[in-house]
Design a protein around this motif. Structure first.
Motif, short mmCIF file in Angstrom:
data_model
loop_
_atom_site.label_atom_id
_atom_site.label_comp_id
_atom_site.label_asym_id
_atom_site.label_seq_id
_atom_site.Cartn_x
_atom_site.Cartn_y
_atom_site.Cartn_z
N GLY A 50 0.62 -1.59 -0.06
CA GLY A 50 -0.11 0.20 0.22
C GLY A 50 0.49 1.18 0.33
N GLN A 51 1.09 2.03 1.07
CA GLN A 51 2.80 2.42 1.50
C GLN A 51 3.59 2.73 -0.31
N PHE A 52 4.30 1.32 -0.23
CA PHE A 52 4.96 1.99 -2.28
C PHE A 52 4.31 2.08 -3.33
N ARG A 53 2.92 1.87 -3.08
CA ARG A 53 1.94 2.00 -4.13
C ARG A 53 2.23 4.21 -3.64
N GLU A 54 1.67 4.79 -2.69
CA GLU A 54 1.23 5.90 -2.93
C GLU A 54 2.84 6.67 -3.26
N ILE A 55 3.96 6.22 -3.06
CA ILE A 55 4.60 6.21 -3.66
C ILE A 55 5.46 6.62 -4.54
N GLY A 56 5.17 5.53 -5.55
CA GLY A 56 4.87 6.34 -6.93
C GLY A 56 5.33 4.90 -8.09
N ALA A 57 5.55 4.70 -8.68
CA ALA A 57 5.91 3.63 -10.09
C ALA A 57 7.74 4.39 -10.11
N ASN A 58 7.82 5.05 -10.03
CA ASN A 58 8.47 5.88 -11.48
C ASN A 58 9.95 6.44 -11.05
N GLN A 59 10.42 5.82 -9.43
CA GLN A 59 11.32 6.21 -8.64
C GLN A 59 12.40 4.51 -9.08
N PHE A 60 13.48 5.22 -8.69
CA PHE A 60 14.67 4.58 -7.63
C PHE A 60 15.94 4.58 -7.03
N LEU A 61 16.45 3.59 -6.93
CA LEU A 61 17.09 3.65 -6.34
C LEU A 61 19.10 3.43 -6.93
N LEU A 62 20.00 3.48 -6.34
CA LEU A 62 21.24 3.53 -7.25
C LEU A 62 21.67 2.92 -5.88
N GLU A 63 22.51 1.93 -5.89
CA GLU A 63 23.62 2.11 -5.03
C GLU A 63 25.02 1.35 -5.39
N VAL A 64 26.37 2.11 -4.96
CA VAL A 64 27.28 1.50 -4.97
C VAL A 64 27.41 0.65 -3.94
N THR A 65 27.89 -0.33 -4.55
CA THR A 65 27.87 -1.47 -4.36
C THR A 65 29.07 -2.25 -3.78
N ASP A 66 30.18 -1.66 -4.60
CA ASP A 66 32.21 -2.19 -4.35
C ASP A 66 32.00 -0.67 -4.22
N ARG A 67 32.54 -1.05 -2.89
CA ARG A 67 33.35 -0.02 -1.82
C ARG A 67 34.49 -0.13 -1.95
N ARG A 68 35.31 -1.12 -2.37
CA ARG A 68 37.25 -1.04 -2.59
C ARG A 68 37.34 -0.26 -3.17
N SER A 69 37.00 0.50 -3.89
CA SER A 69 37.37 0.87 -5.32
C SER A 69 36.62 3.13 -4.73
N GLY A 70 36.57 2.71 -3.25
CA GLY A 70 36.38 3.86 -2.58
C GLY A 70 34.82 4.27 -2.86
N ASP A 71 34.61 5.77 -1.83
CA ASP A 71 33.57 6.10 -2.07
C ASP A 71 33.20 7.26 -3.40
#
Lengths: 415, 235
Positions: A50-71
């Motif tokens: 329910g609450q996800f639906r309110e947020i909307g379907a046009n969003q996305f997250l991008l995470e940097v998963t490779d922490r060896r190369s620093g931030d």
């Protein structure tokens, strides 16, 4: 004729009440399980999605998963370039999360309590993506974002936990972020839709030692950067595309852009999470769970059906003479077939109805306890009753045919 | 009642052989029998004589293995099981030695039973069954179960059930066999009244005293039939 068959069936079932009830039990339990599982599953889906639906379907997250190369795989410059024009990108926001230690003076001034909270440091673009509804006070201003003023927004539950009231505007909060201490003032109480997102991007293990402060705390990103210094890069972006139809596409374009800028990135340096995909995944998982339990319930229906068949065979044997008499006075084979089938179907139909009632009662109790809303789909109920009747039809067929094939003379002689 | 030109029942060289594995048993041999509409016939024979087989044949519960059986002029041997059921339902009423009432149904519902299989509406069923119960004097007992009435009353209910479809033939198999002498006499009177009203009655019995009440008797011994003129003393 059908009405007579049903009436006769009803009478003979009533004549053996206990036996009929026990025979129905398998059907009742099976149908109740199906109804409960499907209804509770739907309710759960509503509650989670329910609450996800309110947020909307046009969003996305991008995470940097490779922490060896620093931030440094997403730099502030990258963000500026993205904002100056990536096709289909509505907004992009850098997000920093910290585990914060909260210490606050109690009203008596002496004691202070400690707890930890997840603190989100947000930039001005954050609210373009996720709305923060103001309950009291104000939001961050441009000058907050530029100067990094020590201000803080708290969600209602946080205010409640820290101050015992949602009227927390103007209160002070002593916050320790990493090695830095921040004396901040609450300027607003907000309601967020991102509560469930926390677990998605937060992923911070419970410290266990201290009390977890519920809800969310926000500070301007600039405020964090004033303490820690401007970082070389970010590990978390939130973004929105211009519409739900191109979200996946825009997410890919954004990743491709970052890869061009950072050739050192490896294949899985970036992880993109499209909110719509999460919804779909949750939907799929709940669907699987529902289907699995429904199959188990279906097996119980089959077992119940075998019980019905067994009892109908006993009943036919017991009533051989009755069948003989009916044949003698003119019942055709199909009349006998109809009578026994009607009996099996009335049995499973009533079992189905009782099962639906039991299932709904159970669903009601569970949803009240868990706090889901009760989702009530009349189609499921109709289907359940139809299905249980079909179970009666299927498992009644063999006994009914046995009864119909009895030789009238033999049957009349039967004691 | 149909006014068929020929006899109601006509058996020609009728035979019935039971075969089970290598055991072969000839229950009926070369039976010739004609029963006119409105007749009152007793079939007399000891147990094992084949009279039950004969009654099953005449009652369309069973089929011949040889010879022919015409009921109201129609050959019955060619009928399917459902065709026979239809014939039993419309044209034949059965009265059995052991009454054969359905124990869970009340008296009225027992009498209604054959009408259910005719597709008669509930209301009409009620009315016709009530009228029939009145003719046997049991209308006041309509809501009682068969276990709550005497043997003689049970047999009256059975007779009402047999007649409710207005059949051409009433087939009574040892109707007094389970009754005390007073009830038996009572039932015999009822059968006579039915015959007097123009119905064909066929009585199957081992009791010469009962058979003597019929207008005509035949003997069956070892599956063979011999006609006994009325009035001749029986050995």
């Amino acid at each position: 004729m059908i009405r007579d068959a049903v009436r006769m069936a009803w009478r003979s079932l009533r004549a053996n009440r206990i036996r009929s009830l026990l025979t129905m039990l398998g059907i009742i339990v099976g149908i109740a399980a199906v109804i409960a599982v499907v209804s509770i599953g739907e309710g759960g889906k509503d509650a989670i999605l329910g609450q996800f639906r309110e947020i909307g379907a046009n969003q996305f997250l991008l995470e940097v998963t490779d922490r060896r190369s620093g931030d440094t795989l997403v730099t502030p410059e990258d963000l500026e370039l993205l904002r100056s024009g990536l096709d289909g990108l509505e907004a992009v926001s850098a997000l920093q999360q910290r585990l914060g230690l909260t210490r606050k003076a109690r009203p008596d001034g002496r004691e202070s309590t400690e707890g930890y909270a997840i603190v989100a440091a947000i930039d001005p673009w954050y609210t373009d993506i996720l709305a923060l509804e103001t309950i009291a006070g104000r939001q961050f201003t441009d000058s907050d974002h530029h100067q990094g003023t020590p201000v803080i927004l708290v969600s209602e539950s946080t205010a409640e936990a820290l101050y015992g009231t949602t009227d927390a505007v103007g209160r002070d909060l002593d916050l320790t972020l990493s090695n830095y201490r921040l004396q901040a003032r609450v300027v607003g109480v907000v309601r967020t839709l991102s509560g469930s997102l926390q677990s998605e991007y937060g992923q911070m293990a419970d410290a266990g030692m201290m009390e977890r402060v519920p809800g969310e705390l926000f500070i301007p990103l600039a405020t964090l950067e004033r303490l820690e210094g401007r970082p070389d890069g970010y590990v978390m972006l939130m973004a929105a595309s211009t519409g739900p139809e191109n979200t996946g596409e825009v997410a890919e374009r954004l990743t491709a852009f970052l890869r061009r800028r950072h050739p050192e990135a490896t294949g899985n340096s970036y992880r993109v999470v499209v909110i719509a995909d999460i919804l779909e995944q949750v939907d799929t998982v709940i669907g699987y769970i529902t289907a699995f339990i429904a199959v188990v319930a279906g097996i119980s229906l089959v077992v119940g059906g075998i019980g019905v068949m067994n009892i109908m065979l006993v009943s036919v044997t017991e009533r051989t003479r009755e069948i003989g008499i009916r044949r003698a006075v003119g019942a055709r084979t199909r009349d006998i077939l109809a009578q026994i089938l009607a009996e099996a179907m009335v049995l499973t139909f009533i079992g189905g109805v009782l099962g639906v009632v039991l299932g709904l009662v159970f669903t009601y109790i569970v949803t009240r306890i868990v706090g889901f809303s009760m989702v009530f789909d009349p189609r499921v109920i109709v289907l359940a009753v139809l299905f249980s009747s079909a179970v009666g039809l299927f498992f009644g067929l063999y006994p009914a045919r046995r009864a119909a094939r009895l030789d009238p003379i033999e049957a009349l002689r039967h004691e | 009642m149909t006014s068929s030109p020929g006899p109601l029942i006509s058996l020609r060289r009728a035979g019935k052989i039971y075969q089970s594995g290598r055991v072969r048993f000839e229950a009926l041999r070369e039976i010739d029998l004609e029963v006119a509409a409105g007749d009152y016939l007793a079939i007399l024979g000891p147990s094992g004589s084949g009279k039950s087989t004969l009654m099953n044949i005449i009652g369309c519960l069973d089929r011949l293995t040889s010879g022919s059986y015409l009921f109201e002029g129609d050959d019955v041997s060619g009928l399917t099981d459902d065709g026979l059921a239809l014939l039993r339902n419309r044209r034949i009423g059965f009265v059995f030695q052991s009454f054969n009432l359905l124990p869970r149904l009340d008296i009225l519902e027992n009498v209604e039973l054959p009408l259910i299989y005719q597709g008669v509406s509930r209301r009409e069923r009620r009315e016709r069954a009530m009228a029939q119960l009145e003719t046997v004097g049991l209308a006041d007992w309509r809501r009682h179960l068969p276990t709550e009435i005497s043997g003689g009353q049970k047999q009256r209910v059975a007779i009402a059930r047999a007649l409710v479809t207005r059949p051409g033939l009433l087939l009574a198999d040892e109707p007094t066999g389970n009754l005390d002498s007073r009830s038996a006499a009572d039932i015999m009177e009822v059968l006579e009244t039915i015959h007097a009203a123009g119905r064909t009655v066929l009585l199957i019995t081992h009791d010469p005293g009962v058979a003597a009440r019929a207008r005509r008797q035949v003997h069956i011994i070892d599956g063979r039939l011999t006609e006994t003129p009325v009035g001749r003393p029986l050995t």
